[in-house]
Structure formats: structure tokens, C-alpha cells
Design an enzyme around this catalytic site. Structure first.
Site, short mmCIF file in Angstrom:
data_model
loop_
_atom_site.label_atom_id
_atom_site.label_comp_id
_atom_site.label_asym_id
_atom_site.label_seq_id
_atom_site.Cartn_x
_atom_site.Cartn_y
_atom_site.Cartn_z
N GLU A 81 0.85 -1.22 0.12
CA GLU A 81 -0.01 -0.06 -0.17
C GLU A 81 0.73 1.23 -0.05
OE1 GLU A 81 -3.60 2.18 2.30
OE2 GLU A 81 -2.63 0.75 3.29
N GLU A 139 -12.45 2.98 4.27
CA GLU A 139 -11.44 3.30 5.18
C GLU A 139 -11.41 4.76 5.38
OE1 GLU A 139 -6.77 1.89 6.39
OE2 GLU A 139 -7.13 3.03 4.67
#
Length: 255
Positions: free
Chosen positions: A137, A235
Site C-alpha cells: 500500500e 477506510e
């Protein structure tokens, strides 16, 4: 695209225990969810809740976090990965998230990249034997993660191509990408086969979609045209009680 609430933050206002957040997400009609680190959770209770509800986790983090770009931390990273793989298996072979770690003073970009490729190749071998997927990520260094090395999606995808393993893919976080000023279509076009999961939050604030400046119809249309049909990880930090926050997110995203 189906939604995957990040229950690190969502349902937390109602349920202190992660296992109860799993049950709450399932009861609200979600088939997927995700959270961050696992060592502060009751993994066995979470595994029981997942089995009970049929809900699947889209991702958790390798815990503890260690640097991909600092060779001095590579052995610790691989040890953390090995431990996290055992947790992943308990929770349904959940994909495991890795971030790059911080930029090292006095070290060239090429040295950082070489270190990341080296450890990811080693990590890929471990993940392949275990049947677990790793997702790298990129984050942003302008607001949330000062001095983070891997903040560029194109560079992250270049690294994945150099690693060359089907067991290492990208977690694309639209919030982090937009903070860094990236063009969605430009950075992902022709490389969607390397994308495993996408997360969303509005900008500024990293709150629920509909609270900021994102043009969500355009962004979702672009993702669809690029061929993405996986889950969207919610998120974000809610500004409303969870039920109202999720309703706002769903209405804004049209999902």
C-alpha cells in the site's frame, strides 16, 4: 462493486470488541470488512465471529510494521510476516498489507527501491508457500505519514512488476492517491491486473464519502471503465454515528 467497511473505525461507537463489530457489519448486510493491526485483537474470537456470520475480511496488516526499504529491518519484517500468515489462516487466508517504511537519510532512491524489491521477493516466496496474498500500500506523506518512502502509485506498480510474483499485488487507496495529486486513470491504466483491492475516503479530512471535495460519480465511473469490479474498502473516519455514516457513504457512492 461491493462495500467493505473498515471496522477499525466503523461500528466502534457501538462495539468495543472487534468480534462484535464483525457481527454488526454482517447484520447490517455487508459481506466483507477489514481492519488494521491484529495483535491488539482477540484473533480467536474474531475467527469465531467470521465463521458464525460468513463475513470475509478483505485485508489486515502485517503486524508489527517493519520497513521494506531498510535492510536492517528485513529479518524482522519477514518474522512479522510469518506470524501474520498464521493469523491470516485463522481468519480465512486474509490478504496481508505491507507499507514501505520511512525514507532513510542519505540513501538514494534506487537503494530504497532495490531494498524493497529484495525483501518483497523473499516475502513472496513465503506467501506463496502459505497460499496467502500480500498487498503493498502506497500512502501519502503530505498529511498522514510524513517521510513515508512509497507515496507514488506508479513507482509502487513498477516495484511489483520487478518482484514479478502473483502473490504480491497493490492496495490502491484513493484517498492517499488524491492527497498526492495523482490522476486516477493515468496511474492505473493498463495495470489493473496488479490491483487487488481499493479503499476510499473523502478529501479533506479522510471522512465518509460525501463530506469533501471528491467527484465521486466521475471517480467511480473511471474505476468501472478501468475494469475494477472488486470491493471498495470504506477506510474512513466517520463524522456521524456508524449507521448514518454508512448510509451517507452508500448514497454518495450509489452502491
Amino acid at each position: 462493486m461491493k462495500l467493505s467497511p473498515c471496522i477499525e473505525w466503523l461500528f466502534a461507537d457501538q462495539h468495543p470488541n472487534m468480534s462484535d463489530r464483525i457481527r454488526a457489519a454482517a447484520a447490517a448486510g455487508y459481506e466483507k470488512a477489514e481492519f488494521h493491526l491484529w495483535r491488539d485483537k482477540d484473533v480467536d474470537a474474531c475467527a469465531s465471529a467470521l465463521q458464525e456470520t460468513g463475513l470475509a475480511l478483505t485485508s489486515i496488516c502485517v503486524d508489527p510494521r517493519r520497513s521494506m526499504v531498510d535492510p536492517a529491518q528485513h529479518d524482522e519484517l519477514l518474522a512479522a510476516l510469518t506470524d501474520s500468515i498464521e493469523t491470516s489462516k485463522k481468519l480465512g487466508h486474509v490478504p496481508l498489507i505491507l507499507a514501505s517504511g520511512f525514507t532513510r537519510d542519505g540513501v538514494s532512491q534506487q537503494e530504497h527501491i532495490a531494498a524493497a524489491i529484495d525483501v518483497l521477493k523473499r516475502a513472496a516466496t513465503i506467501a506463496e508457500k502459505a497460499g496467502v496474498l500480500l498487498v503493498v500500500e502506497p500512502l501519502n506523506d503530505r498529511i498522514d505519514h510524513p517521510s513515508m518512502f512509497l507515496v507514488n502509485t506508479t513507482l509502487a506498480l513498477d516495484i511489483l512488476e520487478a518482484v514479478g510474483s502473483p502473490h504480491v499485488r497493490l492496495l490502491f487507496d484513493l484517498y492517499h492517491s488524491q492527497v498526492m495529486g495523482e490522476d486516477l486513470a493515468q496511474v492505473l491504466s493498463g495495470r489493473m491486473h496488479l490491483i487487488h483491492h481499493i479503499q476510499v475516503a473523502d478529501l479533506p479530512g479522510r471522512n465518509e464519502p460525501g463530506t469533501g471535495q471528491h467527484d465521486w460519480p466521475f471517480l467511480l465511473k473511471t474505476l468501472t471503465e478501468l475494469g475494477y469490479d472488486g470491493a471498495l474498502g470504506l477506510e474512513y473516519r466517520p463524522t456521524l454515528p456508524t449507521d448514518a455514516s454508512l448510509a451517507k457513504a452508500r448514497a454518495t457512492l450509489g452502491l
